[in-house]
Motif scaffolding. Structure first.
Motif, PDB file in Angstrom:
ATOM      1  N   ALA A 218       4.349  -4.907   0.488  1.00 36.05           N
ATOM      2  CA  ALA A 218       3.636  -6.008   1.146  1.00 36.05           C
ATOM      3  C   ALA A 218       4.610  -7.079   1.603  1.00 36.05           C
ATOM      4  O   ALA A 218       4.492  -7.614   2.698  1.00 36.05           O
ATOM      5  CB  ALA A 218       2.606  -6.603   0.196  1.00 36.05           C
TER       6      ALA A 218
ATOM      7  N   GLY B  60       7.787  -4.873   3.798  1.00 35.64           N
ATOM      8  CA  GLY B  60       7.573  -3.803   4.763  1.00 35.64           C
ATOM      9  C   GLY B  60       8.167  -2.505   4.236  1.00 35.64           C
ATOM     10  O   GLY B  60       8.877  -2.499   3.228  1.00 35.64           O
TER      11      GLY B  60
ATOM     12  N   ASN C  38      10.470  -0.275   5.557  1.00 37.97           N
ATOM     13  CA  ASN C  38      11.917  -0.115   5.628  1.00 37.97           C
ATOM     14  C   ASN C  38      12.659  -1.147   4.787  1.00 37.97           C
ATOM     15  O   ASN C  38      13.720  -0.862   4.249  1.00 37.97           O
ATOM     16  CB  ASN C  38      12.385  -0.209   7.086  1.00 37.97           C
ATOM     17  CG  ASN C  38      12.219   1.106   7.807  1.00 37.97           C
ATOM     18  OD1 ASN C  38      12.697   2.131   7.351  1.00 37.97           O
ATOM     19  ND2 ASN C  38      11.506   1.080   8.927  1.00 37.97           N
TER      20      ASN C  38
ATOM     21  N   ARG D 195      -2.212  -6.640   2.836  1.00 37.88           N
ATOM     22  CA  ARG D 195      -1.075  -6.752   3.757  1.00 37.88           C
ATOM     23  C   ARG D 195      -0.461  -5.382   4.045  1.00 37.88           C
ATOM     24  O   ARG D 195      -0.097  -5.070   5.181  1.00 37.88           O
ATOM     25  CB  ARG D 195      -0.041  -7.729   3.176  1.00 37.88           C
ATOM     26  CG  ARG D 195       0.901  -8.226   4.224  1.00 37.88           C
ATOM     27  CD  ARG D 195       1.289  -9.700   4.188  1.00 37.88           C
ATOM     28  NE  ARG D 195       0.276 -10.693   4.165  1.00 37.88           N
ATOM     29  CZ  ARG D 195      -0.570 -10.972   5.171  1.00 37.88           C
ATOM     30  NH1 ARG D 195      -0.531 -10.289   6.305  1.00 37.88           N
ATOM     31  NH2 ARG D 195      -1.456 -11.930   5.024  1.00 37.88           N
TER      32      ARG D 195
ATOM     33  N   THR E 244      -0.204  -3.930   7.728  1.00 40.40           N
ATOM     34  CA  THR E 244       1.130  -3.613   8.242  1.00 40.40           C
ATOM     35  C   THR E 244       1.194  -2.157   8.690  1.00 40.40           C
ATOM     36  O   THR E 244       1.754  -1.832   9.735  1.00 40.40           O
ATOM     37  CB  THR E 244       2.192  -3.866   7.153  1.00 40.40           C
ATOM     38  OG1 THR E 244       2.036  -5.188   6.655  1.00 40.40           O
ATOM     39  CG2 THR E 244       3.584  -3.712   7.718  1.00 40.40           C
TER      40      THR E 244
ATOM     41  N   ASN F   7      -0.805  -1.440  11.920  1.00 46.24           N
ATOM     42  CA  ASN F   7      -0.210  -1.988  13.142  1.00 46.24           C
ATOM     43  C   ASN F   7       1.256  -1.640  13.293  1.00 46.24           C
ATOM     44  O   ASN F   7       1.857  -1.960  14.301  1.00 46.24           O
ATOM     45  CB  ASN F   7      -0.368  -3.506  13.144  1.00 46.24           C
ATOM     46  CG  ASN F   7      -1.809  -3.912  13.328  1.00 46.24           C
ATOM     47  OD1 ASN F   7      -2.346  -3.815  14.418  1.00 46.24           O
ATOM     48  ND2 ASN F   7      -2.452  -4.332  12.245  1.00 46.24           N
ATOM     49  N   GLY F   8       1.820  -1.053  12.273  1.00 44.47           N
ATOM     50  CA  GLY F   8       3.251  -0.796  12.314  1.00 44.47           C
ATOM     51  C   GLY F   8       3.615   0.378  13.197  1.00 44.47           C
ATOM     52  O   GLY F   8       2.739   1.054  13.757  1.00 44.47           O
ATOM     53  N   PRO F   9       4.888   0.642  13.321  1.00 43.43           N
ATOM     54  CA  PRO F   9       5.353   1.654  14.268  1.00 43.43           C
ATOM     55  C   PRO F   9       5.365   3.064  13.709  1.00 43.43           C
ATOM     56  O   PRO F   9       5.583   3.999  14.447  1.00 43.43           O
ATOM     57  CB  PRO F   9       6.787   1.199  14.571  1.00 43.43           C
ATOM     58  CG  PRO F   9       7.209   0.501  13.329  1.00 43.43           C
ATOM     59  CD  PRO F   9       5.991  -0.082  12.683  1.00 43.43           C
TER      60      PRO F   9
ATOM     61  N   LYS G 103       0.388   5.288   9.956  1.00 42.28           N
ATOM     62  CA  LYS G 103      -0.770   4.775  10.686  1.00 42.28           C
ATOM     63  C   LYS G 103      -1.921   5.780  10.634  1.00 42.28           C
ATOM     64  O   LYS G 103      -3.060   5.435  10.311  1.00 42.28           O
ATOM     65  CB  LYS G 103      -0.360   4.517  12.143  1.00 42.28           C
ATOM     66  CG  LYS G 103      -1.322   3.634  12.901  1.00 42.28           C
ATOM     67  CD  LYS G 103      -0.960   3.518  14.380  1.00 42.28           C
ATOM     68  CE  LYS G 103       0.412   2.882  14.561  1.00 42.28           C
ATOM     69  NZ  LYS G 103       0.561   2.336  15.938  1.00 42.28           N
TER      70      LYS G 103
ATOM     71  N   TRP H  95      -5.552   5.326   8.922  1.00 46.37           N
ATOM     72  CA  TRP H  95      -6.805   5.469   9.675  1.00 46.37           C
ATOM     73  C   TRP H  95      -7.708   6.515   9.039  1.00 46.37           C
ATOM     74  O   TRP H  95      -8.909   6.319   8.896  1.00 46.37           O
ATOM     75  CB  TRP H  95      -6.537   5.838  11.146  1.00 46.37           C
ATOM     76  CG  TRP H  95      -6.275   4.644  12.028  1.00 46.37           C
ATOM     77  CD1 TRP H  95      -5.144   4.364  12.706  1.00 46.37           C
ATOM     78  CD2 TRP H  95      -7.178   3.562  12.306  1.00 46.37           C
ATOM     79  NE1 TRP H  95      -5.257   3.177  13.387  1.00 46.37           N
ATOM     80  CE2 TRP H  95      -6.494   2.661  13.170  1.00 46.37           C
ATOM     81  CE3 TRP H  95      -8.489   3.256  11.914  1.00 46.37           C
ATOM     82  CZ2 TRP H  95      -7.079   1.475  13.642  1.00 46.37           C
ATOM     83  CZ3 TRP H  95      -9.070   2.077  12.392  1.00 46.37           C
ATOM     84  CH2 TRP H  95      -8.366   1.209  13.237  1.00 46.37           C
TER      85      TRP H  95
END
Lengths: 202, 202, 202, 202
Positions: free
Chosen positions: A29, A32, A34, A111, A115, A118-120, A125, A129
DNA sequence: TATGAATGAGAGTTCATTCAT
DNA sequence: AATGAATGAACTCTCATTCAT
């Protein structure tokens, strides 16, 4: 193979695993994925750095396990609260109320969720979902469809509408500050949304 | 034609700098801040790895410059489109349309924006929010307040409402896929929102 | 090939070169050789970074030129002061006085000298020792040998004694603080040394 | 045999740590601080490059630890030798003899000491001076003051005199060649110095 | 001559991961 | 199951040097 011993080991295993996941939540949180430090996680959980690899095969596997845990725990919380109401309108209000509550009481988990959503990282992701599909289902099957059937809501595509509501909820969740305060009151949001949903509109 | 001024402007907005920022956009979008590789950025822009440090003092400074660039460019785009309409209702529709358009046409910039707004780095988050203040102002001063004065929208707290709309917009933006497709049509969103805003509701 | 122009260029060349060497002195003094930054030197001298390479082929060549400059300038200063006295005893006192004076008034040059004499770089060390041979000669030929011949000093190996005195002087020089204060007064040192040298001892 | 205590001591003075400090001594001696390569140190000690960071938090911390080690080891050596004599005059001779011996037998440590004492880095210089305070004390309390009390040396400021002797010693140490040969014989130095100190002079 | 953009080798440092105990 | 020393790939950042203008 004594059954009792197995159970004990499972219990210990489970406890350690949970401690590690809890520590991981805070680290992910605040840093991140990485930026997170696996050794720090293990230390924060009260173990030496090698220990974490007895429970998770890699940093990535740890995050995936955490994602599953968060999604399941969040969903359980929401289901319990929403079902306390019968009326779809009240349920929708509860959805936003409970949603904000959960985030405020589980800031780190919240968080991480936001994160990851919405993260890369595509894998994270997707997994997140997927973990949140049951909450979509909750919205569709236990709030929107009953509301439309009862004539409380106008006829809308339930899937798209559920997507909009989830989007809105997540967006609002992301405005919750580190101290656990949201700029937008859940009742206000719910009221606004009910205007958009209500029968007779459009 | 004063040579000094030319040089200064070049320093701030020179070709090389822009190339680097463009490459940085893609890298940060696909890898996140911590995952991004600054050498790869410089190389992708067509320069040796050290070159980027002639323009940005650190990876962090590069990201901050990029945040400012994205926010400003996004705002410019929105202002231009929204002002093409006069009617607040049409302007609100335009807001969502143009917003989605911008994201679809600037996928990497959009992803950087969303990642930073939801990511764990407080400095980046703050800087991004600050950069988006003008867009809040656009919503308040050129859409919501005029709409209320004309009696098109009901009387709502313009700041909170603008926050809700931005939140909704950003949430929708985050559902745009990597191929540039959104699950939620902007007209549909705008219609839904207008129901919530319209005079006579509540 | 107009002679006048040549002279002018030489003058400019000489001026620029000296400015660069002055800036280099401060940089090398405060950062050491490896820590020194060539660009910073050029900037401090009032030029762009490339300029320095018009005068020195490399950082190393710059340092070697500086070593020669320092040794020559220090020697010139010492010769001038020491020769103002006739008596070897007074000359020895003058040697320590002037030596400390020079260091106090040329702190950066002094620090470069001491750093190079004690540092790990063999080439620099050698060059600096070579540059200081004339000062050894000054001690031997104009102080120690005359003093022995006049019967003021006892008969000692002049080379070894000069080595000892230089060693002592350099050691004392290294105790001069950054503000230019020495813990050991030159007269006190000279007195102590004269006890060791004086006729009738041993 | 408490395991914990063992581990702690190992951490402070473990085998690996000592191997690293030894390798660091050689590297810093031959390259200076800035020129030293921390990966090379770890490799020379027989480890991978990252290993050194398990023992020292940074290159600078490594140097500081080395400074402490050198000063302590040098002091231990000197105390042991000097105390083998009772007579202050013999002790002074021993001081120079043992001092040169130590440098000749610990060339790298000696070079690090001298480089740091004369180098541009204020923190290292200070730490080294602090580390050498016990040797000043040795000179003052166990050589100079007893010598004065016994009437062997004339009355001099013991602090200033100790400073002069240390300065002289360090200066002489810096003339020791890379092959471990000094230009100045320790007996010769001691004799010279004793002339300056002896009762009846001045 | 002077410039300063560009270069790229090289350095310090981090940390996920392994593995012998 | 738990440990923590060791590993080495990878990364950010520095800067001496080159060269076209």
């Amino acid at each position: 193979m004594p059954r009792h011993k197995e159970t004990e080991r499972d219990k210990v295993m489970g406890k350690t695993r949970l401690l590690l996941l809890e520590a991981a939540t805070d680290e992910f949180a605040s840093e991140g994925y990485n930026g997170a430090n696996i050794n720090r996680i293990s230390k924060a959980a009260g173990f030496a750095k090698g220990t974490i690899y007895n429970y998770f095969s890699s940093k990535r596997a740890l995050m995936l396990a955490l994602i599953d845990l968060i999604a399941a725990s969040h969903h359980r919380y929401m289901v319990e609260r929403v079902r306390q109401e019968e009326d779809p309108i009240r349920r929708l209000q509860r959805f936003f109320e409970a949603g904000l509550e959960w985030i405020v009481h589980n800031l780190s988990q919240g968080r991480v969720m936001l994160t990851m959503l919405n993260g890369p990282d595509a894998e994270f992701k997707l997994r997140m979902w997927q973990g949140y599909q049951p909450m979509h289902q909750l919205l569709i099957a236990e709030i929107l469809v009953p509301g439309m059937e009862l004539g409380l809501f106008r006829q809308l595509d339930p899937v798209a509408t559920a997507g909009l509501l989830m989007t809105l909820y997540l967006g609002i969740g992301s405005t919750v500050s580190d101290e656990g305060r949201s700029q937008l009151a859940p009742e206000w949001i719910a009221g606004f949304v009910l205007e958009g949903l209500r029968q007779g509109a459009g």
